[in-house]
Each structure stands twice: as C-alpha cells, then as structure tokens.
Motif scaffolding. Sequence first.
Motif, PDB file in Angstrom:
ATOM      1  N   LEU A   3       4.772  -9.754 -26.444  1.00  8.29           N
ATOM      2  CA  LEU A   3       5.676  -9.566 -26.648  1.00  8.29           C
ATOM      3  C   LEU A   3       5.728 -10.259 -28.236  1.00  8.29           C
ATOM      4  CD1 LEU A   3       9.251  -9.346 -24.540  1.00  8.29           C
ATOM      5  CD2 LEU A   3       7.976  -7.753 -25.392  1.00  8.29           C
ATOM      6  N   TYR A   4       4.409  -9.640 -29.007  1.00  8.23           N
ATOM      7  CA  TYR A   4       4.363 -10.501 -30.301  1.00  8.23           C
ATOM      8  C   TYR A   4       5.049 -10.537 -31.181  1.00  8.23           C
ATOM      9  CZ  TYR A   4       2.350  -5.980 -31.193  1.00  8.23           C
ATOM     10  OH  TYR A   4       2.095  -4.779 -31.487  1.00  8.23           O
ATOM     11  N   LYS A   5       5.997  -9.469 -31.365  1.00  7.36           N
ATOM     12  CA  LYS A   5       6.596  -9.555 -32.718  1.00  7.36           C
ATOM     13  C   LYS A   5       8.070  -9.232 -32.398  1.00  7.36           C
ATOM     14  CE  LYS A   5       6.900  -5.262 -36.392  1.00  7.36           C
ATOM     15  NZ  LYS A   5       5.781  -3.762 -36.517  1.00  7.36           N
ATOM     16  N   CYS A   6       8.890 -10.005 -33.442  1.00  6.41           N
ATOM     17  CA  CYS A   6      10.451 -10.440 -33.353  1.00  6.41           C
ATOM     18  C   CYS A   6      10.648  -9.171 -33.937  1.00  6.41           C
ATOM     19  CB  CYS A   6      10.396 -11.318 -34.627  1.00  6.41           C
ATOM     20  SG  CYS A   6      12.184 -11.655 -34.396  1.00  6.41           S
ATOM     21  N   ALA A   7      11.872  -9.197 -32.495  1.00  9.86           N
ATOM     22  CA  ALA A   7      12.831  -8.066 -32.055  1.00  9.86           C
ATOM     23  C   ALA A   7      13.718  -8.152 -34.099  1.00  9.86           C
ATOM     24  CB  ALA A   7      13.277  -7.027 -31.462  1.00  9.86           C
ATOM     25  N   ALA A   8      14.128  -9.017 -34.641  1.00 13.55           N
ATOM     26  CA  ALA A   8      15.420  -9.889 -35.337  1.00 13.55           C
ATOM     27  C   ALA A   8      14.540  -9.097 -36.749  1.00 13.55           C
ATOM     28  CB  ALA A   8      15.535 -11.148 -35.295  1.00 13.55           C
ATOM     29  N   CYS A   9      13.375 -10.219 -37.185  1.00 13.36           N
ATOM     30  CA  CYS A   9      12.605 -10.006 -38.113  1.00 13.36           C
ATOM     31  C   CYS A   9      11.616  -9.150 -38.329  1.00 13.36           C
ATOM     32  CB  CYS A   9      12.788 -11.629 -38.683  1.00 13.36           C
ATOM     33  SG  CYS A   9      11.200 -11.907 -38.041  1.00 13.36           S
ATOM     34  N   GLU A  10      11.300  -8.288 -36.754  1.00 10.78           N
ATOM     35  CA  GLU A  10      10.162  -7.774 -37.564  1.00 10.78           C
ATOM     36  C   GLU A  10       8.863  -8.863 -37.674  1.00 10.78           C
ATOM     37  OE1 GLU A  10      10.906  -3.603 -38.224  1.00 10.78           O
ATOM     38  OE2 GLU A  10      12.403  -3.691 -36.936  1.00 10.78           O
ATOM     39  N   LYS A  11       8.871  -8.991 -37.414  1.00 10.26           N
ATOM     40  CA  LYS A  11       7.289 -10.634 -38.036  1.00 10.26           C
ATOM     41  C   LYS A  11       6.969 -10.252 -37.064  1.00 10.26           C
ATOM     42  CE  LYS A  11       9.628 -12.852 -42.045  1.00 10.26           C
ATOM     43  NZ  LYS A  11       9.389 -13.512 -43.595  1.00 10.26           N
ATOM     44  N   GLU A  12       4.946 -10.930 -36.656  1.00  5.62           N
ATOM     45  CA  GLU A  12       4.323 -10.730 -35.943  1.00  5.62           C
ATOM     46  C   GLU A  12       3.496 -12.843 -36.723  1.00  5.62           C
ATOM     47  OE1 GLU A  12       1.451  -7.864 -35.749  1.00  5.62           O
ATOM     48  OE2 GLU A  12       2.612  -6.366 -36.459  1.00  5.62           O
ATOM     49  N   GLY A  13       3.064 -13.046 -34.952  1.00  3.72           N
ATOM     50  CA  GLY A  13       2.577 -13.407 -35.592  1.00  3.72           C
ATOM     51  C   GLY A  13       2.842 -15.130 -34.938  1.00  3.72           C
ATOM     52  N   GLY A  14       4.404 -15.745 -34.648  1.00  2.00           N
ATOM     53  CA  GLY A  14       5.810 -15.961 -34.468  1.00  2.00           C
ATOM     54  C   GLY A  14       6.212 -16.253 -33.605  1.00  2.00           C
ATOM     55  N   MET A  15       5.879 -15.751 -32.663  1.00  2.00           N
ATOM     56  CA  MET A  15       7.140 -15.163 -30.920  1.00  2.00           C
ATOM     57  C   MET A  15       5.882 -16.348 -30.358  1.00  2.00           C
ATOM     58  SD  MET A  15       8.627 -13.429 -32.313  1.00  2.00           S
ATOM     59  CE  MET A  15      10.349 -13.552 -30.089  1.00  2.00           C
ATOM     60  N   LYS A  16       7.111 -17.425 -29.829  1.00  2.00           N
ATOM     61  CA  LYS A  16       6.709 -18.408 -28.491  1.00  2.00           C
ATOM     62  C   LYS A  16       7.253 -17.886 -26.993  1.00  2.00           C
ATOM     63  CE  LYS A  16       3.885 -21.844 -26.375  1.00  2.00           C
ATOM     64  NZ  LYS A  16       2.603 -21.544 -26.335  1.00  2.00           N
ATOM     65  N   GLY A  17       6.725 -17.765 -25.866  1.00  2.00           N
ATOM     66  CA  GLY A  17       7.191 -18.016 -24.809  1.00  2.00           C
ATOM     67  C   GLY A  17       6.974 -18.779 -24.452  1.00  2.00           C
ATOM     68  N   GLU A  18       7.998 -20.475 -23.271  1.00  2.00           N
ATOM     69  CA  GLU A  18       8.134 -20.771 -23.076  1.00  2.00           C
ATOM     70  C   GLU A  18       8.790 -22.072 -22.028  1.00  2.00           C
ATOM     71  OE1 GLU A  18       5.734 -25.333 -24.714  1.00  2.00           O
ATOM     72  OE2 GLU A  18       7.186 -24.294 -25.784  1.00  2.00           O
ATOM     73  N   GLY A  19       8.852 -22.168 -21.234  1.00  2.00           N
ATOM     74  CA  GLY A  19      10.283 -22.213 -19.783  1.00  2.00           C
ATOM     75  C   GLY A  19      10.901 -21.408 -19.618  1.00  2.00           C
ATOM     76  N   VAL A  20      11.847 -20.704 -19.511  1.00  2.00           N
ATOM     77  CA  VAL A  20      12.922 -19.335 -19.619  1.00  2.00           C
ATOM     78  C   VAL A  20      13.263 -19.126 -21.066  1.00  2.00           C
ATOM     79  CG1 VAL A  20      13.461 -20.747 -17.676  1.00  2.00           C
ATOM     80  CG2 VAL A  20      14.997 -20.920 -19.684  1.00  2.00           C
ATOM     81  N   HIS A  21      12.397 -19.734 -22.509  1.00  2.00           N
ATOM     82  CA  HIS A  21      12.882 -18.720 -23.648  1.00  2.00           C
ATOM     83  C   HIS A  21      11.618 -18.269 -24.434  1.00  2.00           C
ATOM     84  CE1 HIS A  21      15.931 -22.070 -23.113  1.00  2.00           C
ATOM     85  NE2 HIS A  21      16.997 -21.031 -23.193  1.00  2.00           N
ATOM     86  N   LEU A  22      11.851 -17.282 -25.011  1.00  2.00           N
ATOM     87  CA  LEU A  22      11.508 -16.652 -25.928  1.00  2.00           C
ATOM     88  C   LEU A  22      12.259 -17.646 -27.331  1.00  2.00           C
ATOM     89  CD1 LEU A  22       8.583 -14.539 -26.336  1.00  2.00           C
ATOM     90  CD2 LEU A  22      10.498 -13.182 -26.327  1.00  2.00           C
ATOM     91  N   THR A  23      11.044 -17.962 -28.525  1.00  2.00           N
ATOM     92  CA  THR A  23      11.498 -17.951 -29.976  1.00  2.00           C
ATOM     93  C   THR A  23      10.766 -17.524 -30.651  1.00  2.00           C
ATOM     94  OG1 THR A  23      12.125 -20.220 -28.317  1.00  2.00           O
ATOM     95  CG2 THR A  23      12.787 -19.762 -30.958  1.00  2.00           C
ATOM     96  N   CYS A  24      10.828 -16.655 -31.773  1.00  2.00           N
ATOM     97  CA  CYS A  24      10.753 -16.679 -33.138  1.00  2.00           C
ATOM     98  C   CYS A  24      10.352 -17.597 -34.193  1.00  2.00           C
ATOM     99  CB  CYS A  24      11.193 -15.550 -33.926  1.00  2.00           C
ATOM    100  SG  CYS A  24      10.796 -15.002 -35.391  1.00  2.00           S
ATOM    101  N   SER A  25       9.391 -18.189 -34.520  1.00  2.00           N
ATOM    102  CA  SER A  25      10.006 -19.355 -35.840  1.00  2.00           C
ATOM    103  C   SER A  25       9.645 -18.622 -36.683  1.00  2.00           C
ATOM    104  CB  SER A  25       7.616 -20.051 -35.759  1.00  2.00           C
ATOM    105  OG  SER A  25       7.034 -19.277 -36.245  1.00  2.00           O
ATOM    106  N   HIS A  26       9.479 -17.522 -36.893  1.00  2.00           N
ATOM    107  CA  HIS A  26      10.404 -17.093 -38.877  1.00  2.00           C
ATOM    108  C   HIS A  26      11.302 -17.307 -38.875  1.00  2.00           C
ATOM    109  CE1 HIS A  26       5.706 -15.975 -39.390  1.00  2.00           C
ATOM    110  NE2 HIS A  26       5.750 -15.049 -38.363  1.00  2.00           N
ATOM    111  N   CYS A  27      11.890 -16.707 -37.951  1.00  3.83           N
ATOM    112  CA  CYS A  27      13.496 -16.616 -38.324  1.00  3.83           C
ATOM    113  C   CYS A  27      14.348 -17.481 -37.287  1.00  3.83           C
ATOM    114  CB  CYS A  27      14.036 -15.243 -38.000  1.00  3.83           C
ATOM    115  SG  CYS A  27      14.010 -14.512 -36.181  1.00  3.83           S
ATOM    116  N   GLY A  28      13.584 -18.223 -35.805  1.00  6.60           N
ATOM    117  CA  GLY A  28      14.500 -18.903 -34.837  1.00  6.60           C
ATOM    118  C   GLY A  28      15.421 -17.769 -34.200  1.00  6.60           C
ATOM    119  N   LYS A  29      15.149 -16.798 -33.857  1.00  6.37           N
ATOM    120  CA  LYS A  29      16.216 -16.683 -32.762  1.00  6.37           C
ATOM    121  C   LYS A  29      15.171 -16.432 -31.778  1.00  6.37           C
ATOM    122  CE  LYS A  29      18.963 -12.470 -32.251  1.00  6.37           C
ATOM    123  NZ  LYS A  29      20.433 -12.894 -32.398  1.00  6.37           N
TER     124      LYS A  29
END
Length: 424
Positions: A249-275
């Motif tokens: 899941l490399y592309k944020c489904a909220a802001c639709e930007k790539e390269g900012g997703m990070k899966g860690e622990g039990v969460h998946l977070t976008c560094s671009h929009c904070g989702k």
Amino acid sequence: MKIKQIKSDYESVMTLPRPKHKKPHKPNIFFRSLIRVASMPDLWSAKFSYTFPGKKEVLRKPCLILMNHSSFIDLELASAVLYPRAYCIVSTTDGLVGKEWLMRQIGCIPTQKFVSDLRLIRDLKYALKEKKTHVLMFPEAGYSFDGRATALPQKMGGLLKLLGVPVVMIRADGAFLRDPLYNGLQKRKVKVSADCRLLFSQEDLNNKTARELEIELKNAFSFDQFAWQRENQIRVKEEFRADGLERILYKCAACEKEGGMKGEGVHLTCSHCGKKYLLDDLGRLCATEGETRFSHIPDWYSWERECVKREVLDGSYLLDTEVEIGMLVDHKALYMVGKGRLIHNGNGFLLTGCDGKLHYEQKPLFSHCLNSDFYWYEIGDVIGIGNADALYYCFPKKQSVVTKARLAAEEMYLMEKNKTKTAK
C-alpha cells in the motif's frame, strides 16, 4: 535464509561458463524423509491440517500438482500432504545457489522465473513419463503480495493437455496470514490448512479444450486471504502486523501521493497528509480520524493497479532509480557487480551500469508478470529481469517501487497483448 554473494565485475561474470542442463532426479526415500522431518517444527507451530478426498487413488499414478504460492512454508505443507510419495519440484534457479547437489537430490527442477524455458516442458515430461514421479509446481511463480492470486501464465491449458497427466490442486489457507511477504519474515500465530483435490482427471484433459481448462484453473486460483480471515474470524493479534505494509500500500488513498506511507506496529500512516489507519486483528483498516476509503487491503491494492494503468495509458508512468545489481549466471553465487540505473516506462525495462559496460533492455511482452520480491534473501526489496543468458537482480535505492513496477509490468503486458490480437 540467505544466498551466497561474491563481489565481481560485470565482464568477468559474463565470461563464466553457464551450467550444463541436467535431467530431473527422482528423490529417494531418504531425501523425502529429510524434508518431512525438517518441516515438522514449522508444521507443528502452524497446527497444519489438510483434507484430500480419495488421496490414495488419486496419487496412484504420476500427477501434476499445482499449489498457490503464499509464503516460505509452502514447500513444507506440500511435503506433509505428499509424503512418502516421490515428487519433483519446479523451483527457481536462485534456490540452487550454493547447494545445487542437495536441491537436485530432493527433486528440484530449476527454471528461470518469468523467462520462457522450453527445456522445462521437456523436464516435466521426463519426470512424469520416464521417472514416473509426481511434479509439484507453483504456476503463479511469484508470491502473493495482497493475499490473492498472482497473475497466471497464459497457455496453461495447452501445457496441461500436452503433459497428459491428472492435475491435483493444493490450496493453502492461512499460510499468507501466518507470514505475509510484506511483514519482514515475522511469523504470526495462525493455523494453516490445505484443501487438496483432483482438479482435472485424465478424462477432463481429453474432453475439455485448452481454453476451458484455463478458465477452470483461474477459478481454482481465485481466493482472497484477507476475506477468508474475516469470514473465519481468524484474529492476528501480533503487535507487528502492520510492519512493512507500505510495501504493497505505497500510495495514500487520501491524498493520493506516493512514497510517504509507513506501516509500523498496528498502524499505517501517510507522512504527506498525516492520514492514519489502524489494522485490526481481523485484517481490516480503519482510519483513526475521518473517512476510511478502503478497509479491505486487496481493494486498496486494486485501486493502485487502476492508478498505474491510467499512468501507463497516458504515458506518465516512469520508474527511474539507482540500483545495486546482482547477477545470476550459474548455481555458485549471486555476483554483485556494482551500481546501475533502472528505468521502467511504456517501452519496458532499461538497465544500465557497471561503468557503461552493462546495457540490457526488456520489452513489455517479454513476460506476463515481473519477478519482484520483498527482503529477498534478507538483502532487500528486489526487481528481477533478464533472459536465459543472465538474470539481473536490481535492488532499488528508492523505497516502495517494487509493487508498482510489478503492477505496471502486468498491465503493460496485457495492453500489448491486446494490441497484438487487434492487429491480427
């Protein structure tokens, strides 16, 4: 598991002698038992069980055994189902590196993943007809990324008719959830089972067309492990279950930007929009705030595919990244030959490097899928291209490009195939 590596230069590697072809070896009871014993700890841990109606009669004569490819435990599952019967295993050439003698003794038939190999057909016929042994094959070749089947090669129906032996299906459930490829080899406490059955009898092969066989085969490989998890209330409670999820899941489904997703622990977070999303213990994603666009991981993955397809169609798709290059030309080692540049666009792949000595091009119609993997032999995420002369394993500097490259390669192949059909 690791692979033997040797640092070398491109020119020296290209002069190395290529391995001579060897006919398949039917494993004796010692090596069959060796695999069975070595598999026991994992099988006990996974509480493995299976069903196989009419097993004794079905396996009385040599069969082609097809299995879905979910995780590293797949071969161990097969050993439990088939023991003590002899069988050969269609494997990738990298599996023989540094241990060719042993792998051949246990029945491995090496082939290059996603590279046309007419010798493989002859080897299959030899094992089935001459050596009178079963053959285990993973027709997807590549591991599942999202818990659904990887694209199957075309003309499988013709191959089944050509081989002319009954076809058995082993479908594993839970193996993907226990050890999904994106999760960095962290095993979860999930029970694994398998449903085994005769898929095509000799009569089926005689009476059905190749196209009919392909349709039924595609249906047999239609599954969704995340949906299966919810339907069966399989709870994955490990606190690392979202680790590495950005690999698919490399592309944020909220802001639709790539390269900012990070899966860690039990969460998946976008560094671009904070989702931020919580991956619950039933495999569902839920936004911690606001709308959840995709709660089902395969739906998100399918959306990424559609995005890639649009990019390919409008000509904007481009992968351009620095890579470390490993080469396979024999069964002795992975030869690390230096740095290079990998470009992927509508024209296919272009790999250059090694101080200008390496130049390799691969067109979209070369293969229906792409040899791509995560944390390959504990080295890193990889994109594999190449031909019968040499395989190039490219370790990208850019993060989260491996999945997109596979999706793009699959879509380009289908587009070019359709163009060819239309032209006719």
